[in-house]
Design an enzyme around this catalytic site. Structure first.
Site, PDB file in Angstrom:
ATOM      1  N   ASP A 102      39.067  44.628  41.876  1.00  0.00           N
ATOM      2  CA  ASP A 102      39.164  43.594  42.915  1.00  0.00           C
ATOM      3  C   ASP A 102      38.517  44.071  44.215  1.00  0.00           C
ATOM      4  O   ASP A 102      38.497  45.266  44.500  1.00  0.00           O
ATOM      5  CB  ASP A 102      40.655  43.270  43.138  1.00  0.00           C
ATOM      6  CG  ASP A 102      40.849  41.961  43.873  1.00  0.00           C
ATOM      7  OD1 ASP A 102      39.862  41.211  44.061  1.00  0.00           O
ATOM      8  OD2 ASP A 102      41.989  41.674  44.274  1.00  0.00           O
ATOM      9  N   HIS A 118      29.413  41.824  43.754  1.00  0.00           N
ATOM     10  CA  HIS A 118      29.548  41.887  42.292  1.00  0.00           C
ATOM     11  C   HIS A 118      28.473  42.818  41.694  1.00  0.00           C
ATOM     12  O   HIS A 118      28.740  43.552  40.755  1.00  0.00           O
ATOM     13  CB  HIS A 118      29.439  40.492  41.675  1.00  0.00           C
ATOM     14  CG  HIS A 118      30.565  39.581  42.066  1.00  0.00           C
ATOM     15  ND1 HIS A 118      31.875  39.981  42.063  1.00  0.00           N
ATOM     16  CD2 HIS A 118      30.574  38.281  42.485  1.00  0.00           C
ATOM     17  CE1 HIS A 118      32.652  38.974  42.449  1.00  0.00           C
ATOM     18  NE2 HIS A 118      31.883  37.932  42.715  1.00  0.00           N
ATOM     19  N   SER A 130      38.344  36.422  34.692  1.00  0.00           N
ATOM     20  CA  SER A 130      39.606  35.828  34.262  1.00  0.00           C
ATOM     21  C   SER A 130      39.403  34.360  33.918  1.00  0.00           C
ATOM     22  O   SER A 130      38.426  33.728  34.357  1.00  0.00           O
ATOM     23  CB  SER A 130      40.668  35.973  35.361  1.00  0.00           C
ATOM     24  OG  SER A 130      40.478  34.982  36.341  1.00  0.00           O
ATOM     25  N   LEU A 162      35.385  56.683  23.468  1.00  0.00           N
ATOM     26  CA  LEU A 162      36.142  55.757  24.321  1.00  0.00           C
ATOM     27  C   LEU A 162      36.112  54.333  23.771  1.00  0.00           C
ATOM     28  O   LEU A 162      35.045  53.853  23.370  1.00  0.00           O
ATOM     29  CB  LEU A 162      35.514  55.755  25.722  1.00  0.00           C
ATOM     30  CG  LEU A 162      36.041  54.703  26.700  1.00  0.00           C
ATOM     31  CD1 LEU A 162      37.424  55.101  27.212  1.00  0.00           C
ATOM     32  CD2 LEU A 162      35.080  54.528  27.885  1.00  0.00           C
TER      33      LEU A 162
HETATM   34  C1  FPP Z   1      36.999  40.645  41.932  1.00  0.00           C
HETATM   35  O1  FPP Z   1      36.390  40.651  43.179  1.00  0.00           O
HETATM   36  C2  FPP Z   1      36.061  40.885  40.847  1.00  0.00           C
HETATM   37  C3  FPP Z   1      35.711  39.956  39.898  1.00  0.00           C
HETATM   38  C4  FPP Z   1      36.174  38.574  39.906  1.00  0.00           C
HETATM   39  C5  FPP Z   1      34.843  40.276  38.795  1.00  0.00           C
HETATM   40  C6  FPP Z   1      34.569  41.719  38.513  1.00  0.00           C
HETATM   41  C7  FPP Z   1      33.156  41.855  38.269  1.00  0.00           C
HETATM   42  C8  FPP Z   1      32.428  42.993  38.346  1.00  0.00           C
HETATM   43  C9  FPP Z   1      33.007  44.326  38.601  1.00  0.00           C
HETATM   44  C10 FPP Z   1      30.973  42.947  38.163  1.00  0.00           C
HETATM   45  C11 FPP Z   1      30.575  43.107  36.743  1.00  0.00           C
HETATM   46  C12 FPP Z   1      30.801  41.847  36.048  1.00  0.00           C
HETATM   47  C13 FPP Z   1      30.885  41.669  34.715  1.00  0.00           C
HETATM   48  C14 FPP Z   1      31.244  40.313  34.269  1.00  0.00           C
HETATM   49  C15 FPP Z   1      30.623  42.749  33.711  1.00  0.00           C
HETATM   50  P1  FPP Z   1      36.581  39.371  44.105  1.00  0.00           P
HETATM   51  O2  FPP Z   1      35.340  38.568  44.013  1.00  0.00           O
HETATM   52  O3  FPP Z   1      37.822  38.629  43.729  1.00  0.00           O
HETATM   53  O4  FPP Z   1      36.721  40.033  45.508  1.00  0.00           O
HETATM   54  P2  FPP Z   1      37.504  39.443  46.770  1.00  0.00           P
HETATM   55  O5  FPP Z   1      38.960  39.334  46.356  1.00  0.00           O
HETATM   56  O6  FPP Z   1      37.299  40.492  47.814  1.00  0.00           O
HETATM   57  O7  FPP Z   1      36.898  38.126  47.103  1.00  0.00           O
END
Ligand code: FPP
Length: 253
Positions: free
Chosen positions: A27, A44, A72, A138
């Site tokens: 997150d 991202h 999600s 892994l």
């Molecule tokens: C949360 O950050 C993160 C996600 C919703 C997705 C996680 C994705 C990655 C780590 C990139 C790689 C992606 C894939 C699909 C392999 P947020 O956007 O909720 O952050 P915020 O809460 O600060 O807005």
């Protein structure tokens, strides 16, 4: 005699106390980007780099299973451009990294609802699983289009089908019967769940499997999370005492 509690204990931890299964809620990508005046998608993209580093490191330290909450079932409600970017990153990750993961002995598994995914995405997820199915290093579990309530609902539906078809007696429905119908059927429950960015919620992640997990909430935004911080999380975990509802060793009446 093996008791139910023995079975619970045996599904956690290794003899040396090292966790078998670490799960991460990645997150803070958006906040990382905003703090730098960058578009959210940049967060991202950087998050994907961190993901690669942590997967490599988890393999190096001999972790058995790493689950990453990548998308999600609620993330579809984000702006279309952001959803497109996240789908694009998943495709990049599988297309560019699959060969290297395979060489490193990583076995990829995917949990989450597959029905309704775009054909190219579903095809890549299948390819990642089949290509690496025989690997013994892994296990990387990608939670994609994942929501724990949805996973439990699908398991209950499968149970209902078995009962309706006469394959299962209602009395035979126990915790193990449910567990066998979850996407995580043959995986150990997570010993440690880490969430980055300072939020302290489970957000529909592994609700069933987290019954006895340890939780660690770290303030770092995911793009800044590192192998060193992963090691510190493991150290913190190793210092905790897990009782699984019992008493501390040596304490009794
Ligand atoms: C949360 O950050 C993160 C996600 C919703 C997705 C996680 C994705 C990655 C780590 C990139 C790689 C992606 C894939 C699909 C392999 P947020 O956007 O909720 O952050 P915020 O809460 O600060 O807005």
């Amino acid at each position: 005699m093996t008791t139910g509690m023995d079975a619970v204990r045996q599904s956690f931890g290794r003899p040396d106390g090292f966790p078998r299964h670490v799960a991460i809620i990645m997150d803070g990508n958006g906040r990382w980007a905003r703090a730098r005046g960058l578009p959210r998608v940049e967060g991202h993209r950087r998050g994907l780099q961190t993901l690669r580093e942590i997967v490599r490191h988890a393999g190096d330290v001999g972790l058995e299973c790493l689950t990453l909450y990548s998308f999600s079932s609620e993330n579809w409600s984000r702006p279309a451009e952001e959803v497109r970017e996240l789908m694009g990153l998943l495709k990049i990750f599988i297309r560019r990294d699959l060969a290297e993961l395979d060489r490193a002995g990583v076995r990829v598994r995917v949990v989450g609802e597959r029905a309704g995914l775009a054909a190219d995405i579903a095809g890549l997820l299948d390819e990642a699983e089949t290509t690496t199915a025989a690997n013994t290093g892994l296990t990387l579990v990608v939670a994609f289009n994942y929501g724990a309530r949805n996973e439990i609902a699908r398991a209950v539906r499968a149970l209902a089908r078995d009962v309706a078809a006469g394959r299962l007696a209602p009395e035979a429905i126990d915790e193990a019967a449910i567990g066998r119908r979850l996407d995580t059927a043959d995986m150990p429950d997570p010993d440690l769940i880490i969430r980055t960015s300072g939020e302290q919620r489970l957000s529909n992640f592994l609700l069933w499997q987290a019954a006895y997990s340890e939780f660690l909430f770290v303030p770092t935004y995911w793009p800044d999370f590192s192998a060193a911080e992963f090691d510190r999380a493991i150290d913190e975990y190793l210092g905790r005492e897990r009782r699984f509802g019992g008493l501390k060793a040596g304490v009794g009446v």
